[in-house]
Every structure is written in structure tokens, then in C-alpha cells.
Design an enzyme around this catalytic site. Structure first.
Site, PDB file in Angstrom:
ATOM      1  N   LYS A  22       0.839  -1.221   0.000  1.00 29.71           N
ATOM      2  CA  LYS A  22       0.000   0.000   0.000  1.00 29.71           C
ATOM      3  C   LYS A  22       0.863   1.257   0.000  1.00 29.71           C
ATOM      4  O   LYS A  22       0.645   2.166  -0.801  1.00 29.71           O
ATOM      5  CB  LYS A  22      -0.899  -0.016   1.241  1.00 29.71           C
ATOM      6  CG  LYS A  22      -1.478   1.322   1.614  1.00 29.71           C
ATOM      7  CD  LYS A  22      -2.369   1.239   2.825  1.00 29.71           C
ATOM      8  CE  LYS A  22      -1.719   1.443   4.175  1.00 29.71           C
ATOM      9  NZ  LYS A  22      -1.370   2.822   4.526  1.00 29.71           N
ATOM     10  N   ASN A  23       1.863   1.284   0.898  1.00 28.86           N
ATOM     11  CA  ASN A  23       2.615   2.528   1.083  1.00 28.86           C
ATOM     12  C   ASN A  23       3.644   2.777  -0.019  1.00 28.86           C
ATOM     13  O   ASN A  23       4.277   3.840  -0.045  1.00 28.86           O
ATOM     14  CB  ASN A  23       3.271   2.549   2.467  1.00 28.86           C
ATOM     15  CG  ASN A  23       2.225   2.727   3.559  1.00 28.86           C
ATOM     16  OD1 ASN A  23       1.072   3.073   3.271  1.00 28.86           O
ATOM     17  ND2 ASN A  23       2.608   2.483   4.805  1.00 28.86           N
ATOM     18  N   ARG A  92      -4.796  10.346   5.151  1.00 29.70           N
ATOM     19  CA  ARG A  92      -3.793  11.394   5.277  1.00 29.70           C
ATOM     20  C   ARG A  92      -2.776  11.363   4.128  1.00 29.70           C
ATOM     21  O   ARG A  92      -2.207  12.384   3.764  1.00 29.70           O
ATOM     22  CB  ARG A  92      -3.022  11.256   6.594  1.00 29.70           C
ATOM     23  CG  ARG A  92      -3.876  11.138   7.794  1.00 29.70           C
ATOM     24  CD  ARG A  92      -3.063  11.177   9.055  1.00 29.70           C
ATOM     25  NE  ARG A  92      -2.617  12.529   9.332  1.00 29.70           N
ATOM     26  CZ  ARG A  92      -1.482  13.056   8.948  1.00 29.70           C
ATOM     27  NH1 ARG A  92      -0.615  12.327   8.278  1.00 29.70           N
ATOM     28  NH2 ARG A  92      -1.163  14.287   9.226  1.00 29.70           N
ATOM     29  N   CYS A 116      -4.501  11.927  13.528  1.00 25.47           N
ATOM     30  CA  CYS A 116      -5.274  10.694  13.466  1.00 25.47           C
ATOM     31  C   CYS A 116      -5.084   9.960  14.781  1.00 25.47           C
ATOM     32  O   CYS A 116      -4.367  10.442  15.666  1.00 25.47           O
ATOM     33  CB  CYS A 116      -4.914   9.851  12.247  1.00 25.47           C
ATOM     34  SG  CYS A 116      -3.412   8.916  12.418  1.00 25.47           S
ATOM     35  N   ARG A 121       0.691  13.905  13.836  1.00 26.53           N
ATOM     36  CA  ARG A 121       1.157  13.717  12.465  1.00 26.53           C
ATOM     37  C   ARG A 121       1.246  15.014  11.656  1.00 26.53           C
ATOM     38  O   ARG A 121       0.558  15.200  10.646  1.00 26.53           O
ATOM     39  CB  ARG A 121       0.291  12.665  11.766  1.00 26.53           C
ATOM     40  CG  ARG A 121       0.255  11.378  12.561  1.00 26.53           C
ATOM     41  CD  ARG A 121      -0.337  10.241  11.825  1.00 26.53           C
ATOM     42  NE  ARG A 121       0.483   9.790  10.724  1.00 26.53           N
ATOM     43  CZ  ARG A 121       0.124   8.800   9.901  1.00 26.53           C
ATOM     44  NH1 ARG A 121      -1.021   8.182  10.083  1.00 26.53           N
ATOM     45  NH2 ARG A 121       0.907   8.427   8.921  1.00 26.53           N
ATOM     46  N   ASP A 304       4.778   0.085  12.149  1.00 26.25           N
ATOM     47  CA  ASP A 304       3.547  -0.521  11.608  1.00 26.25           C
ATOM     48  C   ASP A 304       3.399  -1.996  11.987  1.00 26.25           C
ATOM     49  O   ASP A 304       2.385  -2.621  11.646  1.00 26.25           O
ATOM     50  CB  ASP A 304       3.498  -0.367  10.074  1.00 26.25           C
ATOM     51  CG  ASP A 304       3.288   1.078   9.657  1.00 26.25           C
ATOM     52  OD1 ASP A 304       2.885   1.887  10.516  1.00 26.25           O
ATOM     53  OD2 ASP A 304       3.528   1.399   8.476  1.00 26.25           O
ATOM     54  N   ARG A 397      -8.654  -0.597   4.942  1.00 18.57           N
ATOM     55  CA  ARG A 397      -7.828   0.457   4.344  1.00 18.57           C
ATOM     56  C   ARG A 397      -6.494  -0.115   3.868  1.00 18.57           C
ATOM     57  O   ARG A 397      -5.933   0.377   2.894  1.00 18.57           O
ATOM     58  CB  ARG A 397      -7.532   1.552   5.378  1.00 18.57           C
ATOM     59  CG  ARG A 397      -8.711   2.432   5.685  1.00 18.57           C
ATOM     60  CD  ARG A 397      -8.270   3.585   6.534  1.00 18.57           C
ATOM     61  NE  ARG A 397      -7.000   4.101   6.047  1.00 18.57           N
ATOM     62  CZ  ARG A 397      -6.075   4.671   6.799  1.00 18.57           C
ATOM     63  NH1 ARG A 397      -6.279   4.831   8.077  1.00 18.57           N
ATOM     64  NH2 ARG A 397      -4.950   5.105   6.269  1.00 18.57           N
TER      65      ARG A 397
HETATM   66  N1  EPU Z   1       6.876  14.257  11.258  1.00 12.86           N
HETATM   67  C1  EPU Z   1       7.050  15.584  11.579  1.00 12.86           C
HETATM   68  N2  EPU Z   1       6.882  16.503  10.586  1.00 12.86           N
HETATM   69  C2  EPU Z   1       6.550  16.173   9.319  1.00 12.86           C
HETATM   70  C3  EPU Z   1       6.374  14.810   8.999  1.00 12.86           C
HETATM   71  C4  EPU Z   1       6.547  13.870   9.994  1.00 12.86           C
HETATM   72  O1  EPU Z   1       7.324  15.936  12.716  1.00 12.86           O
HETATM   73  O2  EPU Z   1       6.414  17.061   8.473  1.00 12.86           O
HETATM   74  C5  EPU Z   1       7.055  13.238  12.304  1.00 12.86           C
HETATM   75  C6  EPU Z   1       5.757  12.476  12.622  1.00 12.86           C
HETATM   76  O3  EPU Z   1       4.971  13.162  13.551  1.00 12.86           O
HETATM   77  C7  EPU Z   1       6.292  11.165  13.137  1.00 12.86           C
HETATM   78  C8  EPU Z   1       7.566  10.952  12.340  1.00 12.86           C
HETATM   79  O4  EPU Z   1       7.903  12.221  11.794  1.00 12.86           O
HETATM   80  O5  EPU Z   1       6.604  11.282  14.485  1.00 12.86           O
HETATM   81  C9  EPU Z   1       7.486   9.953  11.211  1.00 12.86           C
HETATM   82  O6  EPU Z   1       6.346  10.222  10.408  1.00 12.86           O
HETATM   83  P1  EPU Z   1       6.383  10.008   8.843  1.00 12.86           P
HETATM   84  O7  EPU Z   1       6.184  11.314   8.192  1.00 12.86           O
HETATM   85  O8  EPU Z   1       7.546   9.199   8.451  1.00 12.86           O
HETATM   86  O9  EPU Z   1       5.048   9.168   8.622  1.00 12.86           O
HETATM   87  P2  EPU Z   1       4.150   9.244   7.338  1.00 12.86           P
HETATM   88  O10 EPU Z   1       4.982   9.518   6.162  1.00 12.86           O
HETATM   89  O11 EPU Z   1       2.980  10.123   7.610  1.00 12.86           O
HETATM   90  C10 EPU Z   1       4.360   6.722   6.661  1.00 12.86           C
HETATM   91  C11 EPU Z   1       3.412   5.578   6.460  1.00 12.86           C
HETATM   92  C12 EPU Z   1       2.880   5.137   7.808  1.00 12.86           C
HETATM   93  C13 EPU Z   1       4.058   4.714   8.681  1.00 12.86           C
HETATM   94  C14 EPU Z   1       5.055   5.868   8.811  1.00 12.86           C
HETATM   95  C15 EPU Z   1       6.314   5.510   9.579  1.00 12.86           C
HETATM   96  C16 EPU Z   1       2.536   6.011   4.247  1.00 12.86           C
HETATM   97  C17 EPU Z   1       1.385   6.391   3.394  1.00 12.86           C
HETATM   98  N3  EPU Z   1       2.334   6.014   5.566  1.00 12.86           N
HETATM   99  O12 EPU Z   1       3.598   7.756   7.281  1.00 12.86           O
HETATM  100  O13 EPU Z   1       2.029   4.037   7.575  1.00 12.86           O
HETATM  101  O14 EPU Z   1       3.608   4.355   9.959  1.00 12.86           O
HETATM  102  O15 EPU Z   1       5.446   6.314   7.491  1.00 12.86           O
HETATM  103  O16 EPU Z   1       6.942   4.433   8.992  1.00 12.86           O
HETATM  104  O17 EPU Z   1       3.597   5.704   3.750  1.00 12.86           O
HETATM  105  C18 EPU Z   1       0.251   2.565   8.019  1.00 12.86           C
HETATM  106  O18 EPU Z   1       0.431   2.077   6.893  1.00 12.86           O
HETATM  107  O19 EPU Z   1      -0.499   2.045   8.885  1.00 12.86           O
HETATM  108  C19 EPU Z   1       0.932   3.806   8.367  1.00 12.86           C
HETATM  109  C20 EPU Z   1       0.522   4.581   9.373  1.00 12.86           C
END
Ligand code: EPU
Length: 418
Positions: A22-23, A92, A116, A121, A304, A397
Site C-alpha cells: 500500500k505505502n 492522510r 489521526c 502527524r 507498523d 484500508r
Molecule cells: N513528522 C514531523 N513533521 C513532518 C512529517 C513527519 O514531525 O512534516 C514526524 C511524525 O509526527 C512522526 C515521524 O515524523 O513522528 C514519522 O512520520 P512520517 O512522516 O515518516 O510518517 P508518514 O509519512 O505520515 C508513513 C506511512 C505510515 C508509517 C510511517 C512511519 C505512508 C502512506 N504512511 O507515514 O504508515 O507508519 O510512514 O513508517 O507511507 C500505516 O500504513 O499504517 C501507516 C501509518
């Protein structure tokens, strides 16, 4: 709302095939917006999040064709640039459209994703990077508005190695003027898969999979064809399930090298794991040893899979310490596990799990995607009746036909529609 019913206590055996990630599929579909024409993406999982991104991209003017798990993505007539609140609020990852839209159309209007269940996030790093690349950005009535002529390459240091942030910047940089250097970039396999796809479109990218990614901007990209990598989180969920359920399972169509940290922990808990080129065999132990884990960015133990591993440790022999370092609220499954008899103490970002001989069946409620999988795993070992997992729209999802895959492995699990 559908629910899942499980009669626990049956061992798992047989073969299971892992779906596409998915990701990885989400950013790759978004990346199709960087070009005009027909791209073909194979191994796209059939999931609600994929439907959501398709619905938003359809509003932008993209046309989709589908045959099984292959999507034809036609971006010939993309004219719109708005991702509406009604759809973004359900996923998101819609923020992944920001980089490609600004880079290709010069404008984007995307509903700001809220927090969420698992945390606040923020997306400040995505926005800061695009602004530094020259996009004019402002927030109006809950929408991020971004405009730019041609983005400019810059050097960026990410405070945290954000996954979708790295992907957004990488996509935006492909069409920017000059060179973009992303330092402290995310190294996740999904980021690497996106880089492979972008390169096949004509992008100039090096360093994916390391913490420095360099993108030389090009004038245009061409449509391409790509096979999405297998879902390491789905594979890891089966790995843990097999280890929990005294299983003898072969997990097909996966990349074991993406699961090194997880395999190591499952082995430490006593399971026998066989690693092959594109499949893994797992034999669950008679007695499960308790193991500590700490979630980390890739190649560390993935957040995850934290909830699923916690379900595993609920029936281990002894105490296990589980530390969550990525999201500030990713223990919401704990109170539901306690309903099944689990003994877990939370102290800030640490959960101390005291393994029990048995979990006991009960109705529970899923609160997010990975928590749903955790409760299903717990239900597979819970005795004394049926475990009912409610609100499983979260599960749909991100897991394709999970209950059917478990049924094939011999689990007594089924969905009740309402
Ligand atoms: N963060 C910030 N600022 C930002 C972006 C992130 O402070 O601008 C922080 C977040 O709050 C968090 C950390 O950085 O503490 C990591 O977040 P990240 O941005 O890496 O998460 P994401 O990109 O929103 C993706 C996956 C998630 C997975 C995380 C971590 C996708 C679509 N989603 O989320 O997947 O948990 O990376 O590996 O790729 C899931 O599939 O269930 C899922 C939540």
C-alpha cells in the site's frame, strides 16, 4: 458496519501470498501526475486507501483502467488541482499529491490532513521544503494552497526522516530546476520503490535507501510501467501470526531483506524462520520467549508492526518491553488487548507486557489500521468463545482480504456484514 469473528486456538499451516505494498503504491500512483500519458502499474493491492487516491485523482482528471491488480493510469487530461476535504479526511496520505501537482501543474489546493488516532502527524517538513523550493504557500479555510512557476532545487535537512515527506520532496524535485539534496532522508523500501519508478520515467535520482538522496531536475518525465514491491507489513503480520499460532507457514511473494529486524525478533522469541529469495518459512515455537522491541525508522523495527508484535508478546513466557519512538499515541490497542486478558502497563512511550498462558475471547474494537491486525492476531489465539473485532473498516484500508488469507491457513475467522 462489518465485523470479524474469530474462534481462536487453531494452528496455522499452508501458504499465503503477500499483496503489493500500500505505502509504495500510493506515492507511485501520485507520481503518475508528473507526466502526461499512460502509465501501467502492476501489483497494486485492492484496498480502500487505493480507492481513495483513485477517487481524488479522478477528480483531477486522471482516467483509470483496471485488470486485476494492474492499473492503467492516464494523465493526459489533468486540469484540476484540488484534493477535497471529504476525501483527504479519510486518508492522510493524500498529501502525496502536493509535490507532483505543484511540480507539474504549478498549483495545488489540498485539504490539510488532521491528526489521526496514532498521533498529531504534522506535515510541517513537507510544507517547509516546498516553500524553500520556491512554492508560494498559504493556508485558507483548511486548505493548503501552493503555487509555483518552476520549483528550484535546494539542499534540505529533514529534522526527522519522514517517509511521505521524503517522497513528496523527491517527486517535486524531479521537475525542479537544478539539484535537490535531501539529507536525513527516509530509507524505507517504499521510498526506494518510488525512486525506481521515477527513474524509469526519466528522473535523475541517486542515493535512495541511504540517508542522502540527490535529485537532478529534468524538463519532463515520460509515462512508465512498474511492478509495486510486496507489502513488508503484511508479510510481517503473517510472520508474527504464524509464530504465535504454532504455525507452519510459507509466506510467498515477499522480500525477506525488507524484514530483517522483524525476522530477528521473531527468531529470538523461539520461532524457526527460513529465509529464501522471495519467500519465508515460519514454524512457531512450543514456548514463546519474551523479547523487547523498539520501533525505529527503517531498517529498524517498523512502527507498523508494533501492535501485532505486542499481541505476540501477550502470550510469551515472561515480561517484554515495547518502546514506540515514531508516533506519540500508538498504544491505543492496549486497552482492547486488556479486554482479552492481556496484562500491559503503559509508561509514556513504553509498554511493559506480562505474558499470559492464555488470552480469552471477547468483543473488541479496532481503532486504526495496524491495531485491527493486532486484535485479529490476538483473536487467533484467544480461547473460550468468539472474539468479535468491530470497526474493521480500518483493516480494509490496508490489508487485502486478510480474513480470507487466514482462512486458507486454517484459521476459523469470518466476516459478518451488516
Ligand atoms: N513528522 C514531523 N513533521 C513532518 C512529517 C513527519 O514531525 O512534516 C514526524 C511524525 O509526527 C512522526 C515521524 O515524523 O513522528 C514519522 O512520520 P512520517 O512522516 O515518516 O510518517 P508518514 O509519512 O505520515 C508513513 C506511512 C505510515 C508509517 C510511517 C512511519 C505512508 C502512506 N504512511 O507515514 O504508515 O507508519 O510512514 O513508517 O507511507 C500505516 O500504513 O499504517 C501507516 C501509518
Amino acid at each position: 458496519m462489518d465485523k470479524i469473528l474469530i474462534e481462536g486456538g487453531y494452528p496455522l499451516s499452508g501458504e499465503v501470498k503477500v499483496s503489493g505494498a500500500k505505502n509504495a503504491a500510493l506515492p507511485i500512483l501520485a507520481a503518475c501526475l508528473l507526466t502526461q500519458g499512460n502509465s501501467v502499474i502492476h501489483n497494486v493491492p485492492s484496498l480502500r486507501d487505493i480507492d481513495t487516491i483513485k477517487r481524488i485523482m479522478t477528480l483531477l482528471g486522471v482516467e483509470f483502467g483496471q485488470q486485476g491488480h494492474t492499473l492503467a493510469v492516464n494523465t493526459e487530461n489533468v486540469q484540476h488541482h484540488v484534493a477535497p476535504y471529504e476525501l483527504v479526511k479519510t486518508m492522510r496520505a493524500s498529501i502525496l499529491l502536493l509535490g507532483p501537482l505543484v511540480a507539474k501543474l504549478g498549483k495545488a489546493k489540498i485539504s490539510l490532513p488532521g491528526g489521526c488516532a496514532i498521533g498529531a502527524r504534522p506535515i510541517n517538513l513537507h510544507l517547509k521544503a516546498l516553500a524553500s523550493m520556491g512554492a508560494d504557500m498559504y493556508l485558507d479555510r483548511g486548505y493548503i494552497n501552493a503555487k509555483a512557476r518552476r520549483l528550484k532545487g535546494i539542499e534540505i535537512f529533514l529534522d526527522v526522516p519522514t517517509v511521505t515527506g521524503t517522497e513528496n520532496i523527491m517527486m517535486a524535485a524531479t521537475l525542479a530546476e537544478g539539484t535537490t539534496v535531501i539529507k536525513n532522508a527516509a530509507k524505507e523500501p517504499e521510498v526506494q520503490d518510488l525512486a525506481y519508478f521515477l527513474r524509469s520515467m526519466g528522473a535523475s535520482i541517486t542515493g535512495e535507501g541511504t540517508d542522502t538522496i540527490v535529485v537532478e531536475g529534468v524538463k519532463e518525465l515520460r509515462p512508465s510501467e512498474h511492478n509495486v514491491i510486496p507489502d513488508r507489513i503484511e508479510a510481517g503480520t503473517f510472520l508474527i501470526a504464524a509464530a504465535m499460532c504454532a504455525g507452519d507457514v510459507l509466506i510467498k511473494n515477499c522480500k525477506p531483506e525488507h524484514l530483517t529486524a522483524v525476522i530477528e525478533k521473531v527468531e529470538s522469541a523461539g520461532a524457526t524462520v527460513g529465509v529464501h529469495l522471495d519467500y519465508i518459512t515460519v514454524q512457531g515455537p512450543e514456548k514463546i520467549d519474551s523479547v523487547d522491541i523498539k520501533t525505529m525508522p527503517y531498517p529498524g523495527f517498523p512502527t507498523d508492526l508494533q501492535a501485532q508484535f505486542m499481541a505476540f508478546m501477550c502470550i510469551a513466557d515472561g515480561w517484554s518491553m515495547i518502546r514506540e519512538t515514531i508516533f506519540e499515541n500508538r498504544f491505543i490497542h492496549v486497552s482492547e488487548l486488556r479486554r482479552l486478558g492481556a496484562q500491559i502497563e503503559i509508561n509514556g512511550a513504553q509498554a511493559l507486557v506480562r505474558g499470559q498462558k492464555q488470552l480469552l475471547a471477547a468483543p473488541v474494537m479496532a481503532t486504526d489500521l495496524r491495531a485491527s491486525a493486532c486484535l485479529i492476531l490476538a483473536g487467533l489465539v484467544a480461547r473460550g468463545g468468539l472474539t468479535e473485532v468491530h470497526r474493521i473498516y480500518h483493516l480494509d484500508r490496508g490489508y487485502e482480504a486478510l480474513e480470507q488469507k487466514f482462512q486458507k491457513l486454517g484459521a476459523k475467522i469470518w466476516r459478518e456484514k451488516s
